[in-house]
Design an enzyme around this catalytic site. Structure first.
Site, PDB file in Angstrom:
ATOM      1  N   ASP A 294       0.823  -1.212   0.000  1.00 58.50           N
ATOM      2  CA  ASP A 294       0.000   0.000   0.000  1.00 58.50           C
ATOM      3  C   ASP A 294       0.860   1.267   0.000  1.00 58.50           C
ATOM      4  O   ASP A 294       1.967   1.279   0.549  1.00 58.50           O
ATOM      5  CB  ASP A 294      -0.921  -0.006   1.233  1.00 58.50           C
ATOM      6  CG  ASP A 294      -2.070   0.987   1.082  1.00 58.50           C
ATOM      7  OD1 ASP A 294      -2.421   1.329  -0.061  1.00 58.50           O
ATOM      8  OD2 ASP A 294      -2.615   1.414   2.114  1.00 58.50           O
TER       9      ASP A 294
ATOM     10  N   HIS B 101       2.356   3.771  -8.957  1.00 57.05           N
ATOM     11  CA  HIS B 101       2.137   2.354  -9.272  1.00 57.05           C
ATOM     12  C   HIS B 101       3.316   1.800 -10.060  1.00 57.05           C
ATOM     13  O   HIS B 101       3.776   0.685  -9.812  1.00 57.05           O
ATOM     14  CB  HIS B 101       0.838   2.168 -10.059  1.00 57.05           C
ATOM     15  CG  HIS B 101      -0.401   2.471  -9.256  1.00 57.05           C
ATOM     16  ND1 HIS B 101      -0.625   1.895  -8.026  1.00 57.05           N
ATOM     17  CD2 HIS B 101      -1.456   3.286  -9.492  1.00 57.05           C
ATOM     18  CE1 HIS B 101      -1.781   2.337  -7.547  1.00 57.05           C
ATOM     19  NE2 HIS B 101      -2.302   3.195  -8.410  1.00 57.05           N
TER      20      HIS B 101
ATOM     21  N   LEU C 177      10.777 -20.467  -5.197  1.00 59.64           N
ATOM     22  CA  LEU C 177       9.853 -19.542  -4.518  1.00 59.64           C
ATOM     23  C   LEU C 177       8.518 -19.571  -5.258  1.00 59.64           C
ATOM     24  O   LEU C 177       8.490 -19.531  -6.486  1.00 59.64           O
ATOM     25  CB  LEU C 177      10.412 -18.114  -4.548  1.00 59.64           C
ATOM     26  CG  LEU C 177       9.462 -17.007  -4.037  1.00 59.64           C
ATOM     27  CD1 LEU C 177       9.302 -17.088  -2.519  1.00 59.64           C
ATOM     28  CD2 LEU C 177       9.984 -15.620  -4.423  1.00 59.64           C
TER      29      LEU C 177
END
Ligand code: IPE
Ligand code: IPE
Ligand code: MG
Length: 225
Positions: A12, A29, A123
């Protein structure tokens, strides 16, 4: 020392970062993607097995069309540019959320990315896209009802997007806000939560390491003493 298998992150603060430094939320962004990449490779270095990133919530559709459009363009480009590199680095991609409502081209791209990376082991990156915990739970409960299965934790978990994924050990939320915003409400029952003041584009490997270090020496009780 606590082992760390799974880290979940509410990324965030992009919009505020963009507004502050470039006078454009969208610039934030874009900048946030660098952090995504850094944290993915940092997770590998720290031998973490699952990294879950909240990228777009079921509530984010309330945002202006222009911002939504930009976010999906970024996602498209990110997949195009990075999926081969991720694959080479033995990273598996999994999407959490309902992608059926996306345009067909993007939907196919996401499914293909999951498909080509599905055997990778180093991962697993879970990308939460059009994800909402409440709708995930309601879907799962309805499945149990339809199949006349008893409502048990084990049965319910089979129908969550996170089926077969261990619950997060750590949740990090950047951006100086203390709430869960409909993220993994079931799965976070015993997760250690770290609220970080920095905005997501400013969050770095050092900040991440500090949190992992703190977690390692935290006493986890699970109701016991
Ligand atoms: C999080 O950053 C990213 C997404 C929700 C896509 P925000 O866009 O929520 O950034 P702030 O909270 O407005 O600064
Ligand atoms: C949560 O951030 C969703 C993502 C990071 C994708 P928001 O910025 O959408 O959360 P609220 O609306 O402030 O709670
Ligand atoms: Mg926000």
């Amino acid at each position: 020392m606590n082992p760390i298998q799974h880290v979940a992150i509410i990324m965030d603060g992009n919009g505020r970062w963009g507004k502050k430094y470039k006078n454009s939320r969208n610039a934030g962004h874009r900048a946030g993607l660098n952090t995504v990449e850094n944290i993915i490779y940092s997770s590998i270095k720290n031998k973490i097995k699952y990294l879950t990133l909240y990228a777009f919530s079921t509530e984010n559709w309330k945002r202006p069309q222009s911002e939504i459009k930009f976010l999906f363009k970024l996602l498209n480009n990110f997949i195009d540019q990075k999926i081969d590199e991720f694959n080479k680095n033995d990273i598996k991609l999994k999407i959490l959320g309902n992608i059926n409502i996306f345009n067909l081209k993007l939907k196919k791209k996401l499914i293909k990315s999951e498909e080509i990376t599905k055997n990778n082991m180093r991962l697993q990156v879970n990308l939460a896209l059009n994800y909402g915990s409440k709708s995930e739970l309601i879907y799962a409960f309805n499945k149990l009802k339809k199949q006349k299965l008893s409502i048990t934790e084990k049965n319910l978990e089979k129908y969550l997007y996170t089926n077969k994924i261990p619950d997060p050990d750590i949740l990090i939320r950047t951006g100086n806000t203390k709430r869960l915003s409909n993220f993994l409400l079931w799965q976070l029952a015993y997760t250690e939560i770290y609220f970080e003041k920095k905005l997501w584009p400013d969050f770095n490997k050092n900040d991440y390491s500090k949190i992992l270090k703190k977690f390692k020496v935290t006493k986890r009780n699970y109701g016991n003493i």
